[in-house]
Design an enzyme around this catalytic site. Structure first.
Site, PDB file in Angstrom:
ATOM      1  N   ARG A 176      50.498   5.748 -18.891  1.00 21.85           N
ATOM      2  CA  ARG A 176      49.709   6.428 -19.923  1.00 21.85           C
ATOM      3  C   ARG A 176      48.762   5.460 -20.627  1.00 21.85           C
ATOM      4  O   ARG A 176      47.765   5.876 -21.208  1.00 21.85           O
ATOM      5  CB  ARG A 176      50.639   7.045 -20.978  1.00 21.85           C
ATOM      6  N   GLU A 229      44.424  18.640 -26.057  1.00 20.30           N
ATOM      7  CA  GLU A 229      45.213  18.416 -24.837  1.00 20.30           C
ATOM      8  C   GLU A 229      44.586  17.313 -23.998  1.00 20.30           C
ATOM      9  O   GLU A 229      43.395  17.043 -24.117  1.00 20.30           O
ATOM     10  CB  GLU A 229      45.237  19.699 -23.990  1.00 20.30           C
ATOM     11  N   ASP A 230      45.375  16.719 -23.136  1.00 15.63           N
ATOM     12  CA  ASP A 230      44.800  15.752 -22.192  1.00 15.63           C
ATOM     13  C   ASP A 230      44.240  16.458 -20.961  1.00 15.63           C
ATOM     14  O   ASP A 230      43.204  16.054 -20.437  1.00 15.63           O
ATOM     15  CB  ASP A 230      45.826  14.676 -21.789  1.00 15.63           C
ATOM     16  N   ASP A 246      45.563  22.284 -16.347  1.00 18.65           N
ATOM     17  CA  ASP A 246      45.795  22.288 -14.912  1.00 18.65           C
ATOM     18  C   ASP A 246      46.003  23.745 -14.488  1.00 18.65           C
ATOM     19  O   ASP A 246      45.044  24.491 -14.306  1.00 18.65           O
ATOM     20  CB  ASP A 246      47.022  21.394 -14.668  1.00 18.65           C
ATOM     21  N   GLY A 287      50.950  13.649 -23.708  1.00 19.00           N
ATOM     22  CA  GLY A 287      49.758  13.239 -22.974  1.00 19.00           C
ATOM     23  C   GLY A 287      48.486  13.091 -23.789  1.00 19.00           C
ATOM     24  O   GLY A 287      47.639  12.251 -23.480  1.00 19.00           O
ATOM     25  N   ASP A 299      50.291  10.630 -17.375  1.00 16.09           N
ATOM     26  CA  ASP A 299      51.356   9.814 -16.787  1.00 16.09           C
ATOM     27  C   ASP A 299      51.645  10.137 -15.330  1.00 16.09           C
ATOM     28  O   ASP A 299      51.329  11.215 -14.838  1.00 16.09           O
ATOM     29  CB  ASP A 299      52.657  10.036 -17.567  1.00 16.09           C
ATOM     30  N   LYS A 313      40.969  20.872 -14.738  1.00 19.14           N
ATOM     31  CA  LYS A 313      41.011  21.054 -13.277  1.00 19.14           C
ATOM     32  C   LYS A 313      40.941  22.546 -12.995  1.00 19.14           C
ATOM     33  O   LYS A 313      41.969  23.182 -12.746  1.00 19.14           O
ATOM     34  CB  LYS A 313      42.347  20.543 -12.730  1.00 19.14           C
TER      35      LYS A 313
END
Ligand code: PRP
Length: 180
Positions: free
Chosen positions: A165, A99-100, A103, A44, A159, A131
Site C-alpha cells: 500500500r 475510495e481508492d 471495481d 485502501g 494492496d 475499472k
C-alpha cells in the site's frame, strides 16, 4: 526503484498529485461555499484521502468507515461486511465518500445506499481509480481520478494481500505474484 514483483508503473506519483489537485478544486467548487464531511473508506483510500483533503480549501470534517467485500485473495466475494462505522452522524450534511478504486461496484453501491438512508444533505463519491470493465452492479463515481484497464494494481493505498500500500505510484503487479 521497484523489485520484480512490479511489472510497471501505471500512474506515477506526479500524475496522481496533479489529478488530486484538480479533483480537490472541483469538489470545493461544487460545494458552493458549504462545508463537507469527507469520509475515508479504510483501508485502501487512506493515502489518496490524506492528499485529497489537503488539496481542498474549504471547511470540512473528516470521518472513517471500513467495509470489506474481499477475502484475502484477488477476486470479490460479492459480500460486504461492515467493519467500522462512522464516528459521527451525517444527517443534513454534505458527504463525499472517498475510495481508492471502484471495481465490481458492489462495495460502493452498498456503502452509498447505507449512508443515504441516514439522510445527508448530499452524497457524492470520489475515487482515485475506476475499472469500468469490471462492473457487476451499475455504479458511477461522481469524481474519478483515472479510468484504468483490468490489471491488478497496487500502491498509493492499494494492496496485494495487505502489502504494497505504501508504494508511491500506482503499479501493475507482476502476474507471477498472484498466479503462483
Ligand atoms: C477494495 C477497495 C474498494 C473495493 C472495490 O477494498 O478499497 O473498497 O475493494 O471493489 P468493488 O468495486 O469490487 O466492491 P477491500 O475490500 O479490498 O479493502 P481495503 O480498502 O482494506 O483494501
Amino acid at each position: 526503484m521497484y523489485g520484480k514483483e512490479i511489472a510497471r508503473v501505471l500512474v506515477s506519483k506526479e500524475e496522481i498529485d496533479a489529478r488530486v489537485k484538480e479533483l480537490g478544486r472541483q469538489i470545493v467548487e461544487d460545494l458552493h461555499g458549504e462545508s463537507v464531511t469527507m469520509v475515508c473508506t479504510l483501508r485502501g483510500a487512506c493515502v489518496f484521502f490524506a492528499d485529497l483533503i489537503r488539496a481542498m480549501d474549504c471547511d470540512m470534517e473528516i470521518d472513517f468507515i471500513a467495509v470489506s467485500s474481499y477475502g484475502g485473495g484477488t477476486t470479490t466475494s460479492g459480500e460486504v461486511k461492515m467493519i467500522k462505522d462512522l464516528s459521527s452522524p451525517i444527517e443534513g450534511k454534505n458527504v463525499v465518500i472517498v475510495e481508492d478504486i471502484i471495481d465490481s461496484g458492489v462495495t460502493l453501491s452498498y456503502l452509498k445506499r447505507m449512508l443515504e438512508a441516514r439522510e445527508p444533505k448530499s452524497i457524492k463519491v470520489c475515487t482515485l481509480l475506476d475499472k469500468p470493465s469490471r462492473r457487476k452492479v451499475d455504479f458511477k463515481g461522481d469524481y474519478v481520478g483515472f479510468e484504468i484497464e483490468n490489471e491488478y494494481v497496487v500502491g498509493c493505498g492499494l494492496d496485494y494481500d495487505q502489502h504494497m500500500r505504501n508504494l508511491p505510484d500506482v503499479c501493475v503487479l507482476a502476474p507471477e505474484v498472484y498466479t503462483k
